[in-house]
Design an enzyme around this catalytic site. Sequence first.
Site, PDB file in Angstrom:
ATOM      1  N   GLU A   1      -9.122   5.222  -6.067  1.00 22.68           N
ATOM      2  CA  GLU A   1      -8.170   5.438  -7.159  1.00 22.68           C
ATOM      3  C   GLU A   1      -8.828   6.167  -8.333  1.00 22.68           C
ATOM      4  O   GLU A   1      -8.343   6.115  -9.458  1.00 22.68           O
ATOM      5  CB  GLU A   1      -7.587   4.102  -7.637  1.00 22.68           C
ATOM      6  CG  GLU A   1      -8.571   3.171  -8.299  1.00 22.68           C
ATOM      7  CD  GLU A   1      -9.275   2.232  -7.324  1.00 22.68           C
ATOM      8  OE1 GLU A   1      -9.806   1.207  -7.796  1.00 22.68           O
ATOM      9  OE2 GLU A   1      -9.289   2.499  -6.114  1.00 22.68           O
TER      10      GLU A   1
ATOM     11  N   HIS B   1       0.811  -1.213   0.000  1.00 24.34           N
ATOM     12  CA  HIS B   1       0.000   0.000   0.000  1.00 24.34           C
ATOM     13  C   HIS B   1       0.848   1.269   0.000  1.00 24.34           C
ATOM     14  O   HIS B   1       0.420   2.299  -0.516  1.00 24.34           O
ATOM     15  CB  HIS B   1      -0.945  -0.005   1.207  1.00 24.34           C
ATOM     16  CG  HIS B   1      -2.064  -0.988   1.081  1.00 24.34           C
ATOM     17  ND1 HIS B   1      -3.259  -0.684   0.457  1.00 24.34           N
ATOM     18  CD2 HIS B   1      -2.159  -2.292   1.461  1.00 24.34           C
ATOM     19  CE1 HIS B   1      -4.049  -1.738   0.479  1.00 24.34           C
ATOM     20  NE2 HIS B   1      -3.408  -2.727   1.084  1.00 24.34           N
TER      21      HIS B   1
ATOM     22  N   ASP C   1       0.269   4.209  -2.608  1.00 28.45           N
ATOM     23  CA  ASP C   1       0.095   5.635  -2.308  1.00 28.45           C
ATOM     24  C   ASP C   1       1.005   6.486  -3.189  1.00 28.45           C
ATOM     25  O   ASP C   1       0.611   7.574  -3.640  1.00 28.45           O
ATOM     26  CB  ASP C   1       0.399   5.913  -0.837  1.00 28.45           C
ATOM     27  CG  ASP C   1      -0.706   5.421   0.087  1.00 28.45           C
ATOM     28  OD1 ASP C   1      -1.786   5.072  -0.423  1.00 28.45           O
ATOM     29  OD2 ASP C   1      -0.485   5.385   1.313  1.00 28.45           O
TER      30      ASP C   1
END
Length: 308
Positions: A228, A198, A202
């Site tokens: 997203e 993750h 990001d």
Amino acid sequence: MVPPSQSNTIDFDAAKLQRLGFTGTRTLPLKPASLVELRHQLSLQLQTSLDVERILNLFFREVQRLVPLDALAFQHPSHDLRLELGERAPHSAGYRLSHEGAYLGELIFRRKQRFAEDELVQLESLLASLLFPLRNALLYRTALQSALRDPLTDTGNRIAMDQVLQREVDLARRNLQPLSLLMLDIDHFKTINDNHGHALGDEVLKAVAQTLKNQLRNIDMVFRYGGEEFLVVLSGTSREGAALVGERLRFAVMELQCLDAGRPIDVSISLGCSSLLPGESSESLLRRADNALYVAKREGRNRLSMAG
């Protein structure tokens, strides 16, 4: 000091100004009995608002009760503030404003006649009444901007999107100008998170957001719509123009260099585009862009689909 080069027209709220003792005419009130009285009145009036533009308008009007002025200019680059009140004149007195070490911007007084030394002393004394209200207004402005930003991608959030979209639809309808939306989604983003973590996901989100902003005009706006998903509002842009912008964004994202331990990660986006129809609501415009995005994903992703 270089004065601001742009001019903004400030819209007064007449009712509130009248409650503060101002009329709708350009006639100035009578001068106060003393500098001390004017400073006292300023300290009361300037604390009635947390809007930077209104505070500066009130200050400009009231100061003229003691020192005649033709213009007041103010700028604060980091807040994207640049105001000019009145008419430009050749003589000026400029000040860098600060309060307890905090930078509050640059302010310039202008007029046709040279400033006398005693007038500069009076202006500097009156400026002391501006600093605290101006600092509070800038802090409030910062808080508002933070509340409307997505902290990860530094794009507008859903609250800001709802406000801007309705405003842009109203403006487009009133001015008979085109308006288009691009709804876009990072392809296979769950796979990126699952395979690379993750934290790297990001970084991909931030990189895509920055790429979008780099490719757009200053008047175009980017919002994080979902995890997203992003929405781009293209003011004054027709269906054909929006299609060109969408393709430019798609190719720019494909050229992103995203790496995980030195290995490249393929990043692409799918886009749906809608353009405002006569009498269409903001909700309908957004829904058609979302439906077009669904078509682009269904047909294989990494492509632009135009709403019907």
